[in-house]
Design a protein around this motif. Structure first.
Motif, PDB file in Angstrom:
ATOM      1  N   ILE A 195       0.839  -1.214   0.000  1.00 44.28           N
ATOM      2  CA  ILE A 195       0.000   0.000   0.000  1.00 44.28           C
ATOM      3  C   ILE A 195       0.871   1.260   0.000  1.00 44.28           C
ATOM      4  CG2 ILE A 195      -2.012  -1.127   1.041  1.00 44.28           C
ATOM      5  CD1 ILE A 195      -1.340   0.111   3.698  1.00 44.28           C
ATOM      6  N   HIS A 196       2.013   1.203   0.662  1.00 39.94           N
ATOM      7  CA  HIS A 196       2.853   2.414   0.716  1.00 39.94           C
ATOM      8  C   HIS A 196       3.582   2.673  -0.600  1.00 39.94           C
ATOM      9  CE1 HIS A 196       2.092   3.634   4.823  1.00 39.94           C
ATOM     10  NE2 HIS A 196       2.007   2.344   5.099  1.00 39.94           N
ATOM     11  N   ALA A 197       3.979   1.608  -1.284  1.00 43.28           N
ATOM     12  CA  ALA A 197       4.605   1.799  -2.602  1.00 43.28           C
ATOM     13  C   ALA A 197       3.588   2.420  -3.557  1.00 43.28           C
ATOM     14  CB  ALA A 197       5.111   0.465  -3.138  1.00 43.28           C
ATOM     15  N   LEU A 198       2.327   1.997  -3.432  1.00 43.72           N
ATOM     16  CA  LEU A 198       1.287   2.505  -4.317  1.00 43.72           C
ATOM     17  C   LEU A 198       0.943   3.956  -3.994  1.00 43.72           C
ATOM     18  CD1 LEU A 198      -1.155  -0.566  -4.580  1.00 43.72           C
ATOM     19  CD2 LEU A 198       0.895  -0.052  -5.911  1.00 43.72           C
ATOM     20  N   ARG A 199       0.788   4.272  -2.698  1.00 48.20           N
ATOM     21  CA  ARG A 199       0.394   5.651  -2.365  1.00 48.20           C
ATOM     22  C   ARG A 199       1.510   6.633  -2.714  1.00 48.20           C
ATOM     23  NH1 ARG A 199       2.708   8.238   2.437  1.00 48.20           N
ATOM     24  NH2 ARG A 199       3.658   6.637   3.727  1.00 48.20           N
ATOM     25  N   ARG A 200       2.772   6.160  -2.673  1.00 46.47           N
ATOM     26  CA  ARG A 200       3.888   7.044  -3.021  1.00 46.47           C
ATOM     27  C   ARG A 200       4.058   7.169  -4.531  1.00 46.47           C
ATOM     28  NH1 ARG A 200       6.905   3.948   1.216  1.00 46.47           N
ATOM     29  NH2 ARG A 200       6.872   5.282   3.045  1.00 46.47           N
ATOM     30  N   ASN A 201       3.348   6.352  -5.271  1.00 44.07           N
ATOM     31  CA  ASN A 201       3.478   6.311  -6.724  1.00 44.07           C
ATOM     32  C   ASN A 201       4.930   6.053  -7.130  1.00 44.07           C
ATOM     33  OD1 ASN A 201       2.203   6.319  -9.225  1.00 44.07           O
ATOM     34  ND2 ASN A 201       2.597   8.490  -9.560  1.00 44.07           N
ATOM     35  N   VAL A 202       5.524   5.038  -6.491  1.00 45.90           N
ATOM     36  CA  VAL A 202       6.866   4.618  -6.879  1.00 45.90           C
ATOM     37  C   VAL A 202       6.752   4.033  -8.288  1.00 45.90           C
ATOM     38  CG1 VAL A 202       8.842   3.201  -6.289  1.00 45.90           C
ATOM     39  CG2 VAL A 202       7.345   4.031  -4.468  1.00 45.90           C
ATOM     40  N   ASP A 203       7.580   4.476  -9.190  1.00 41.32           N
ATOM     41  CA  ASP A 203       7.444   4.084 -10.601  1.00 41.32           C
ATOM     42  C   ASP A 203       7.948   2.651 -10.813  1.00 41.32           C
ATOM     43  OD1 ASP A 203       7.123   4.009 -13.287  1.00 41.32           O
ATOM     44  OD2 ASP A 203       8.645   5.493 -13.769  1.00 41.32           O
ATOM     45  N   ILE A 204       7.185   1.696 -10.274  1.00 37.33           N
ATOM     46  CA  ILE A 204       7.516   0.278 -10.422  1.00 37.33           C
ATOM     47  C   ILE A 204       6.269  -0.439 -10.933  1.00 37.33           C
ATOM     48  CG2 ILE A 204       9.337   0.242  -8.682  1.00 37.33           C
ATOM     49  CD1 ILE A 204       7.359  -0.733  -6.623  1.00 37.33           C
ATOM     50  N   LYS A 205       6.482  -1.543 -11.588  1.00 41.50           N
ATOM     51  CA  LYS A 205       5.375  -2.311 -12.173  1.00 41.50           C
ATOM     52  C   LYS A 205       5.186  -3.572 -11.347  1.00 41.50           C
ATOM     53  CE  LYS A 205       6.252   0.921 -14.933  1.00 41.50           C
ATOM     54  NZ  LYS A 205       5.539   2.179 -14.628  1.00 41.50           N
TER      55      LYS A 205
ATOM     56  N   PHE B  16      -2.310   3.301 -11.519  1.00 44.76           N
ATOM     57  CA  PHE B  16      -2.647   2.377 -12.612  1.00 44.76           C
ATOM     58  C   PHE B  16      -3.032   1.033 -12.005  1.00 44.76           C
ATOM     59  CE2 PHE B  16      -1.893  -0.890 -15.745  1.00 44.76           C
ATOM     60  CZ  PHE B  16      -2.257  -0.323 -16.963  1.00 44.76           C
ATOM     61  N   VAL B  17      -4.292   0.653 -12.206  1.00 47.28           N
ATOM     62  CA  VAL B  17      -4.794  -0.590 -11.603  1.00 47.28           C
ATOM     63  C   VAL B  17      -5.418  -1.439 -12.705  1.00 47.28           C
ATOM     64  CG1 VAL B  17      -6.341  -1.578  -9.880  1.00 47.28           C
ATOM     65  CG2 VAL B  17      -5.322   0.667  -9.467  1.00 47.28           C
ATOM     66  N   ALA B  18      -4.973  -2.692 -12.805  1.00 48.99           N
ATOM     67  CA  ALA B  18      -5.497  -3.548 -13.872  1.00 48.99           C
ATOM     68  C   ALA B  18      -5.600  -4.998 -13.413  1.00 48.99           C
ATOM     69  CB  ALA B  18      -4.583  -3.455 -15.103  1.00 48.99           C
TER      70      ALA B  18
ATOM     71  N   HIS C  83       3.124   3.130 -18.437  1.00 46.14           N
ATOM     72  CA  HIS C  83       2.517   4.067 -17.494  1.00 46.14           C
ATOM     73  C   HIS C  83       3.608   4.782 -16.693  1.00 46.14           C
ATOM     74  CE1 HIS C  83      -0.179   5.738 -14.491  1.00 46.14           C
ATOM     75  NE2 HIS C  83       0.562   5.193 -13.546  1.00 46.14           N
ATOM     76  N   LYS C  84       3.443   6.084 -16.536  1.00 45.79           N
ATOM     77  CA  LYS C  84       4.420   6.866 -15.774  1.00 45.79           C
ATOM     78  C   LYS C  84       3.965   6.875 -14.324  1.00 45.79           C
ATOM     79  CE  LYS C  84       6.284  11.434 -16.141  1.00 45.79           C
ATOM     80  NZ  LYS C  84       5.956  12.745 -16.709  1.00 45.79           N
ATOM     81  N   GLY C  85       4.611   6.095 -13.491  1.00 46.93           N
ATOM     82  CA  GLY C  85       4.183   5.946 -12.103  1.00 46.93           C
ATOM     83  C   GLY C  85       4.019   4.479 -11.790  1.00 46.93           C
TER      84      GLY C  85
ATOM     85  N   ARG D  37      -8.124   1.725 -13.724  1.00 46.74           N
ATOM     86  CA  ARG D  37      -7.806   3.134 -13.471  1.00 46.74           C
ATOM     87  C   ARG D  37      -6.434   3.443 -14.057  1.00 46.74           C
ATOM     88  NH1 ARG D  37      -7.084   6.833  -8.161  1.00 46.74           N
ATOM     89  NH2 ARG D  37      -8.277   8.592  -8.996  1.00 46.74           N
ATOM     90  N   ASP D  38      -6.332   4.604 -14.702  1.00 45.93           N
ATOM     91  CA  ASP D  38      -5.049   5.033 -15.258  1.00 45.93           C
ATOM     92  C   ASP D  38      -5.005   6.563 -15.195  1.00 45.93           C
ATOM     93  OD1 ASP D  38      -2.781   5.637 -16.667  1.00 45.93           O
ATOM     94  OD2 ASP D  38      -3.396   4.685 -18.547  1.00 45.93           O
ATOM     95  N   VAL D  39      -4.416   7.082 -14.130  1.00 46.17           N
ATOM     96  CA  VAL D  39      -4.349   8.536 -13.953  1.00 46.17           C
ATOM     97  C   VAL D  39      -2.891   8.950 -13.747  1.00 46.17           C
ATOM     98  CG1 VAL D  39      -6.679   8.807 -13.028  1.00 46.17           C
ATOM     99  CG2 VAL D  39      -4.798   8.295 -11.460  1.00 46.17           C
ATOM    100  N   GLN D  40      -2.637  10.232 -13.938  1.00 48.04           N
ATOM    101  CA  GLN D  40      -1.262  10.720 -13.803  1.00 48.04           C
ATOM    102  C   GLN D  40      -1.093  11.524 -12.523  1.00 48.04           C
ATOM    103  OE1 GLN D  40       1.554  10.345 -15.787  1.00 48.04           O
ATOM    104  NE2 GLN D  40       0.332   8.725 -16.702  1.00 48.04           N
ATOM    105  N   ARG D  41      -0.043  11.236 -11.793  1.00 49.43           N
ATOM    106  CA  ARG D  41       0.387  12.109 -10.699  1.00 49.43           C
ATOM    107  C   ARG D  41       1.888  11.932 -10.541  1.00 49.43           C
ATOM    108  NH1 ARG D  41       0.214   9.498  -5.404  1.00 49.43           N
ATOM    109  NH2 ARG D  41      -0.505   7.349  -5.576  1.00 49.43           N
ATOM    110  N   PRO D  42       2.576  12.865  -9.888  1.00 53.50           N
ATOM    111  CA  PRO D  42       4.042  12.786  -9.842  1.00 53.50           C
ATOM    112  C   PRO D  42       4.524  11.502  -9.165  1.00 53.50           C
ATOM    113  CG  PRO D  42       3.246  14.897  -8.988  1.00 53.50           C
ATOM    114  CD  PRO D  42       2.045  14.020  -9.174  1.00 53.50           C
TER     115      PRO D  42
END
Lengths: 347, 630
Positions: free
Chosen positions: A122-132, A183-185, A205-207, A307-312
């Motif tokens: 959950i923390h990797a996701l909320r931080r938007n760490v650019d990992i897949k 990005f959730v799929a 996806h960027k993020g 969901r596919d949205v952009q944030r830093p």
């Protein structure tokens, strides 16, 4: 999809397109999953997608935790790290945070990612760490030989729950959405072309990108998803969602979703004349309401990009602060050691 | 700048020259005690004294006002000669309220001076502090061993600030500066440094600048004109090695050591950390230095903190995690991963009282076994320990250098006493620091992930992004040379021995052990970590008294200095003073089969010099008479 194209440009090395094939991504190690395991299909699909991304092999890293799926990095001829149980997102965060030039993939499972490593996920996701993040969900602990997992059904009989599991399962997609994942799929291991499409979009996806993959464990939970994901059931029991398209499913495209109050209702119709009130998917919606609506839909089970949205991304914010600090006050080690207040003791 | 007209006139009262003084300030944790202590410290350092400080504060941020649980203290020893500790017993004790009196009076030197904020000694406050109904230490003769000076701090501060339009609370907050002004008079100190500090601190609020300036001056003038002390003291400059100095705490020095290591090695620094007392200040300090490319990551927990550091090490960064004992407990599995994958990660443990939550703000040395052995499997990790606040800089630097040179996680142990204590620190020359960095990779044709350097036994460190060097790391046992997965029994034993041998190789980097005193004699004290000051002062005193006592202080505990066995063999008896139940003691006894004994204290407080002297004095007569011994 301008943002995605920009991202692609960033990834392009100066020298132009790189010629790589699936073979280039296969390591010399023998693949040691059980014959018939869903993981083989996922591995082959990943190896097929990577050469299309135009990223040199040495810039790709696979990180995993512990579990059957976590053997994945050994079979990839990229950089890889088979870490410890549940902690792959933390190692990936340090890796991507310190070297944003890399494309970092995390391979995890329902036990590794949602039980022991739930907090890190959950923390990797909320931080938007650019990992897949690929979460192989087979609803069982395979490597420890068959105990119920956080996605096992209530009442599931396993070695550690002979009278049935008393734990309610977690919903991975809903958890990712609650973590404000950008990005959730979802995809399944029995529909590889579609899995390949979803993986390609995740890669671009960027993020951070989170993909739940329904996967079969042939030994300890055979038929984990058979009722919805089997080839002959899939069209009727699952629904592929696409941005801007009405929610339609069925082999004949004759069923769809309308809103009944706040709940989904399945309606049947003549494919030539679909009703006007079918719900239309919007993966770019600023709020996650519609994505959550899909996440909780039991029949049909949606797949595709919720969901596919952009944030830093984390590394952008970190690097931004470092650039700003360097501009404001250039580094001078001797000055730093000196500190604000000094005095001199004369000889 | 302060107005010249507000400067106090030169005192007409006599001055007594003294060599050293120990002062303790104590009050409620909201009374500004730490701030007052730090101001006195800065002024004392500028005056050229040697000094050592010891802040001692409660774990609660604002414990109930007026209770002993909420008492915050700050002790400083300063001298015209070398100072090694904050001092055993205060010569002067400033008690801001009854709770501070109750909690501290037992420590004050007999015949010492006790300065009391009399206004606070009301029936209600005395009760809160736990004094019996109707008892007041100012009236019942219980302070007859001390020279008690009562001052109506509250009333006098109010008088001084009258008409400024301050609220009662704002006025109350200035009373610590009134007390500080008195102390500056008592030790004949200039006030410029504090006046300047007040200006900078309250620059957005000129009213507070004026109020605090006034309170400081008023306290100073009151001490002079009311002649409450009779005379004042002067402590002359200490013979300190010439150079440029600053005051530094252990945590600051540790953080600077890490930045210096990153700067010199050219390896960007990544800190993964989770807030924990008393280590958080290292995270705070490092997060200020982004201009040096320092990346600080406040993780979701202790495990994620080290996980991120391992990821950063994999990426070729200088990777750190900073924590205290309970945090290390959570990180142990990940430390094992760093051992197995042979990645350089520095783990800082600012030790505190344990087990469990223990005594978060108090000091202890009870995590040595945790650092040495606290992992599953045969899992050797080098362990270093800093001796003084300033030494934290060098040891932090050394921990980074060894981690990179030998490709291994390294433990650096400090403690709450070093972390928050401060001392004057000669500013090092950045250009003179030992150079180190990532070794060049072997040619691709010769590259094997676990093919070791013959001198250091380190494996190569190819980082993601380097074409041709793609590889897979992991926690599963590695095949020697190739690094592939291996379950072969002989290979496992070989790898276990190789990992241990590599850590032992570090012995070649340990400088010869310095012996304080004679190389042979009756008693050798072997210490480690933050007890350096107390042990050294005690040994100096014992030697002055003609006793055959020497000491060595270990900064490398795994591996141990190669000359330690021979040094210990030169003494009849070895004593190991530690703030634990005898952890280094057991290590030394096991490795060298020496009949050493422990000198142990587990109170969450540092050693007093006198406690170590007494411990040695108790042993000396029991030793058999030998030639040359006294």
């Amino acid at each position: 999809m301008a943002a995605e194209s920009d991202n692609e440009m960033e990834m392009l090395p100066a020298a132009g397109p790189i010629v790589q094939t699936a073979k280039d991504f296969k390591s010399d190690q023998m693949v040691r999953w059980c014959p018939g395991c869903g993981d083989f299909a996922i591995l082959a699909t990943v190896q097929k997608v990577l050469p299309t991304l135009n990223i040199p092999r040495e810039k790709i890293v696979f990180i995993s935790g512990i579990g059957c799926s976590s053997r994945f990095p050994y079979y990839m001829n990229t950089f890889g790290f088979h870490t410890i149980h549940g902690r792959a997102p933390t190692i990936a965060t340090g890796l991507k945070g310190s070297n944003p030039d890399l494309q970092v993939w995390v391979v995890t499972g329902d036990g590794d990612g949602l039980s022991i490593g739930g907090n890190h996920l959950i923390h990797a996701l909320r931080r938007n760490v650019d990992i897949k993040i690929l979460l192989f969900n087979n609803r069982i602990y395979g490597l420890t030989k068959g105990q119920y997992s956080p996605t096992s059904e209530l009442g599931k009989k396993t070695k550690s729950s002979p009278m049935g599991s008393v734990d309610a399962p977690i919903n991975p997609i809903a958890l990712a959405l609650a973590s404000e994942e950008s990005f959730v799929a979802r995809a399944v291991d029995t529909d590889l072309p579609f899995l390949g499409e979803v993986l390609t979009r995740a890669a671009k996806h960027k993020g951070s990108a989170f993909i739940e993959i329904f996967q079969n464990c042939i030994v300890f939970n055979d038929g984990a998803w058979e009722s919805v994901a089997a080839k002959d059931a899939r069209e009727e029991k699952m629904m592929k969602v696409a941005h801007g398209k009405p929610m339609i499913f069925g082999a004949k495209k004759d069923k769809g979703i309308v809103l009944n109050g706040l709940e989904p209702e399945v309606v049947s119709f003549d494919p030539a004349n679909p009703p006007k009130n079918l719900l239309v998917h919007d993966e770019k919606a600023p709020s996650a309401t519609l994505a959550n609506f899909l996440a909780h839909m039991a029949e049909p089970v949606p797949q595709g990009v919720f969901r596919d949205v952009q944030r830093p991304a984390l590394h952008e914010l970190m690097d931004g602060q470092i650039a700003q600090a360097k501009k404001e006050k250039p580094a001078d080690l001797q000055k730093l050691l000196k500190g604000p207040e000094t005095w001199t003791v004369a000889a | 700048m302060s107005d010249a007209s507000t400067q106090p006139k030169p005192s007409t009262l006599p001055i007594e020259e003294i060599e050293s003084a120990v002062i303790r300030f104590a009050g409620d944790s909201g009374d500004g005690i730490q701030l007052t202590g730090m101001q006195f410290t800065t002024t004392t350092a500028f005056a050229g004294n040697d000094l050592s400080t010891f802040p001692d504060f409660p774990a609660e941020i604002r414990a109930p006002v007026g209770t002993t649980a909420g008492v915050s203290g700050f002790q400083i020893q300063f001298s015209s000669r070398q100072v090694l500790t904050p001092g055993d017993a205060p010569d002067v004790f400033v008690a801001m309220n009854p709770a501070a009196m109750k909690a501290n009076i037992k420590d004050v030197k007999k015949g010492g001076m006790v300065i009391v904020n009399k206004d606070t000694f009301t029936a209600a406050n005395l009760k809160k502090a736990g004094y019996e109904e109707g008892k007041n230490p100012l009236e019942d003769g219980s302070l007859s061993d001390f020279r008690v000076i009562t001052v109506e701090l509250g009333r006098l501060t109010r008088n001084a600030l009258e008409g400024m339009g301050l609220s009662a609370t704002e006025t109350e907050r200035c009373k610590n500066f009134f007390a500080l002004g008195m102390m500056y008079w008592l030790y004949d100190r200039p006030m410029e440094a504090t006046l300047k500090w007040i200006e900078a601190k309250f620059k957005k609020n000129p009213k507070f600048v004026e109020a605090n300036h006034k309170a400081l001056h008023a306290g100073n003038a009151y001490a002079e004109t009311a002649e409450i002390f009779g005379h004042h003291f002067r402590v002359r400059k200490a013979p300190i090695k010439p150079g440029v100095y600053r005051n530094i705490t252990g945590n600051e020095a540790t953080a600077l050591g890490f930045v210096a290591a990153s700067s010199v090695s050219g390896l960007p620094l990544w800190l993964g950390s989770y807030p924990i007392t008393p280590a958080s200040d290292v995270l705070h300090e490092l997060s200020k230095h982004k201009a040096f490319g320092v990346k600080t990551f406040q993780a979701e927990d202790e495990i994620a903190a080290i996980g991120s550091a391992i990821g950063a090490a994999f990426a070729g960064h200088l990777a750190l995690t900073t924590t205290s004992g309970p945090g290390v407990a959570l990180k142990t599995e990940a430390i094992g991963l760093a051992v197995m994958t042979e990645l350089p990660v520095v783990i800082l443990n600012v030790q505190r009282g344990g087990p469990s939550t223990g005594l978060p703000t108090k000091t202890e040395q009870a995590d040595l076994f945790q650092a040495l052995y606290g992992r599953n499997g045969e899992s050797p990790v080098p362990v270093l320990a800093a001796a003084t606040p300033g030494d934290c800089f060098l040891m932090a630097y050394e921990a980074c250098r060894l981690a990179v040179k030998y490709m291994t996680p390294v433990f650096l142990l400090t403690d709450g006493y070093l972390a928050n204590g401060s001392e004057p620190w000669m500013i090092p020359d950045a250009a003179a620091l030992t150079k180190f960095g990532r070794e060049a990779l072997p040619a691709l044709a010769d590259f094997k992930l676990y093919k070791r350097d013959p001198e250091t036994m380190a494996r190569p460190w190819p980082i993601p992004g380097t074409a041709g060097y793609e590889h897979r790391l992991g926690g599963i046992e590695k095949q020697d040379i190739t690094g592939n997965i291996s379950y072969d029994p002989d290979n496992h034993e070989r790898m276990v021995r190789l990992r241990a041998a590599k850590v032992n190789k570090i012995a070649q980097d340990i400088p010869p052990t310095e012996i304080l005193g004679e190389k042979k004699g009756k008693v050798l004290l072997v210490g480690w970590g933050g007890t350096y000051g107390a042990i050294t002062a005690a040994v100096q005193n014992l030697q002055k008294a003609g006793k055959s006592v020497s000491s060595v202080h270990l900064r490398h505990i795994n591996p141990l200095p190669p000359d330690l066995g021979d040094i210990m063999a030169g003494f009849e008896h070895v004593i190991v003073p530690e703030l634990n139940m005898g952890q280094l003691l057991k290590v030394l006894r096991a490795k060298y089969l020496v009949p050493a004994t422990g000198l142990n204290k587990i109170k969450g407080q540092p050693f007093k010099v006198s406690e170590i002297e007494a411990g040695v004095d108790a042993i000396l007569p029991k030793l058999k008479k030998t030639e040359g011994g006294k």
